[in-house]
Motif scaffolding. Sequence first.
Motif, mmCIF file in Angstrom:
data_model
loop_
_atom_site.group_PDB
_atom_site.id
_atom_site.type_symbol
_atom_site.label_atom_id
_atom_site.label_comp_id
_atom_site.label_asym_id
_atom_site.label_seq_id
_atom_site.Cartn_x
_atom_site.Cartn_y
_atom_site.Cartn_z
ATOM 1 N N GLU A 14 0.812 -1.216 0.000
ATOM 2 C CA GLU A 14 0.000 0.000 0.000
ATOM 3 C C GLU A 14 0.847 1.269 0.000
ATOM 4 O O GLU A 14 0.570 2.211 -0.747
ATOM 5 C CB GLU A 14 -0.952 -0.009 1.200
ATOM 6 C CG GLU A 14 -2.049 1.015 1.026
ATOM 7 C CD GLU A 14 -3.068 0.999 2.156
ATOM 8 O OE1 GLU A 14 -3.226 -0.049 2.815
ATOM 9 O OE2 GLU A 14 -3.688 2.037 2.370
ATOM 10 N N PRO A 63 -6.490 -1.684 5.875
ATOM 11 C CA PRO A 63 -6.276 -1.514 4.436
ATOM 12 C C PRO A 63 -6.985 -0.266 3.905
ATOM 13 O O PRO A 63 -8.127 0.001 4.260
ATOM 14 C CB PRO A 63 -6.908 -2.774 3.835
ATOM 15 C CG PRO A 63 -6.887 -3.777 4.916
ATOM 16 C CD PRO A 63 -7.003 -3.007 6.208
ATOM 17 N N GLY A 64 -6.274 0.506 3.093
ATOM 18 C CA GLY A 64 -6.861 1.713 2.515
ATOM 19 C C GLY A 64 -6.539 2.980 3.303
ATOM 20 O O GLY A 64 -6.592 4.075 2.774
ATOM 21 N N ILE A 67 -3.312 5.167 1.991
ATOM 22 C CA ILE A 67 -3.550 5.975 0.801
ATOM 23 C C ILE A 67 -4.447 7.164 1.119
ATOM 24 O O ILE A 67 -4.164 8.306 0.745
ATOM 25 C CB ILE A 67 -4.149 5.093 -0.319
ATOM 26 C CG1 ILE A 67 -3.054 4.194 -0.875
ATOM 27 C CG2 ILE A 67 -4.751 5.951 -1.423
ATOM 28 C CD1 ILE A 67 -3.548 3.056 -1.712
ATOM 29 N N GLN A 106 -7.508 -2.474 -5.648
ATOM 30 C CA GLN A 106 -7.423 -3.423 -4.540
ATOM 31 C C GLN A 106 -7.782 -4.797 -5.091
ATOM 32 O O GLN A 106 -8.771 -4.931 -5.821
ATOM 33 C CB GLN A 106 -8.385 -3.025 -3.428
ATOM 34 C CG GLN A 106 -8.245 -3.902 -2.180
ATOM 35 C CD GLN A 106 -9.347 -3.654 -1.166
ATOM 36 O OE1 GLN A 106 -9.889 -2.558 -1.070
ATOM 37 N NE2 GLN A 106 -9.673 -4.687 -0.406
ATOM 38 N N ASN A 127 -2.667 -4.249 -2.883
ATOM 39 C CA ASN A 127 -2.794 -3.076 -3.742
ATOM 40 C C ASN A 127 -1.784 -3.133 -4.876
ATOM 41 O O ASN A 127 -0.650 -3.569 -4.686
ATOM 42 C CB ASN A 127 -2.555 -1.793 -2.944
ATOM 43 C CG ASN A 127 -3.697 -1.502 -2.009
ATOM 44 O OD1 ASN A 127 -4.731 -0.998 -2.424
ATOM 45 N ND2 ASN A 127 -3.521 -1.862 -0.744
#
Lengths: 341, 145
Positions: A14, A63-64, A67, A106, A127
Amino acid sequence: MIPSFPHRQSAHCESGVAANLLTHHGLPLSEAMAFGIGSGLFFAYFPFIRINHLPLTTFRSAPGRIIRQVAKRLGVRVTFRSFRNEEAGMAELDRLLAGGVPVGAQTGVYWLPYFPPALRFHFNAHNLVVCGKEGDSYRISDPVIGEPVLCGAADLKRARFARGPLAPNGKLFFLTNVPKKVDPVPATREAIREVCRLMTRIPFPLIGVRGIRYLAGQVESWPSRLGERRALLYLGNVIRMQEEVGTGGGGFRFIYAAFLQEAAEVLEEGVLLDISRRMTAIGDHWRDFAVAGARLCKGRPGGNDDFPALARIVRECADAEHGLYRELDALMRNGRHAVRR
Amino acid sequence: MRKKDVPQDRGLFGEWKEVSYALDDDGRYVLVPSAGWEPANIANDMAWESIEAEVGKIAERVRAGELSPLAYHMARHQMDPGLLAGYAGLFRWQVRRHMKPAAFRRISTALAERYAAIFRITPGELMEMPECDPPAGARGPVIRE
């Protein structure tokens, strides 16, 4: 293919995707900086969330998060799209690529044909960047792989629409409104303070430093509670989460130490170099845990490898990290750049 | 970790190397290629061994006629009934039912094709239990001691 896309291999997917996308859009950033400004460092142990019947241990933020956070702090807009319909999801990807936009995605890793076979589990929060289409294949810049690779459309579709926990639902993201210049100072400060807050001040016993201490207690109790065989399975799982999938060892502590070195320059705070050195030592100590734990798993324990000894190492890591975050937080509050808003 | 200490044991990455953060002689962090690290390999091997053990147990029960070949294909792809139901667009209880030999023999051609497509095999192969087969995506290049 978008010819200028700067593929750089990274230790973690990521932060690698975030750094490569930002660099492509004219904001050159290292992976370590992306990881740090995205507040990627974290710890949580959730015995009630089971992955393959084993409790979830995580050494990074959800996750995420990286970013989203790195974009927010640098004033970049990220557009996220997810899809019910697989055909629509692939058509949107083609449309963006045709416009010359590199697209983050993703995916699950199980169906990616180029992915190392030994790491093909049903893990759905990987990712990568799709940076071109060649015939019926896509050119993919997967940050944990050495070079951009080709992946068939059918395989990519499967990976994007993998099912199960953290199902990606074809999620795509791309950057818009990238500013020409950003001031990294407030972004860096804020990001460091967030990590300190999450690691030391969340009143929930399974998160941050308290979570690490909780894990230590669990490690100690596993043999009597679960029996030797399952205890080793649990232990092996923690080591995997700590050391596998390119965490660069020591559960992201080394990436963060690299970030602190860069932050020392950005913030002109020499003290950060010293704190970075201490973070490196903590990463090394997490690796000691992995070494001793793996010996135990292998059935070849050294002189004092047993579960209480492992718990002791984890506790020492917790103590060292606690001290470090408190100092780091004080430095961000009172140091040179402590501009109160 | 110092640059010279970056482990170069057998690797999980196959033809690729992973990259690790390590300190160079001036104490600066650099990215260093690493083939692999034995403790990570041991943990990874354990995960695969438990998958293989699970697949082996189910294969035996299929041969004994207690479970349908679907249970075998499912286990081979590291799936549980919930995950396979997600891929097939069915309810979990339907997948559980199809794990019984009698119910599985009676599934429609369309459903057999749907299951087969998930595992990338033919409907004919789906209905059979293969002689001997390693788990899908198995460890590949990892060299066992």
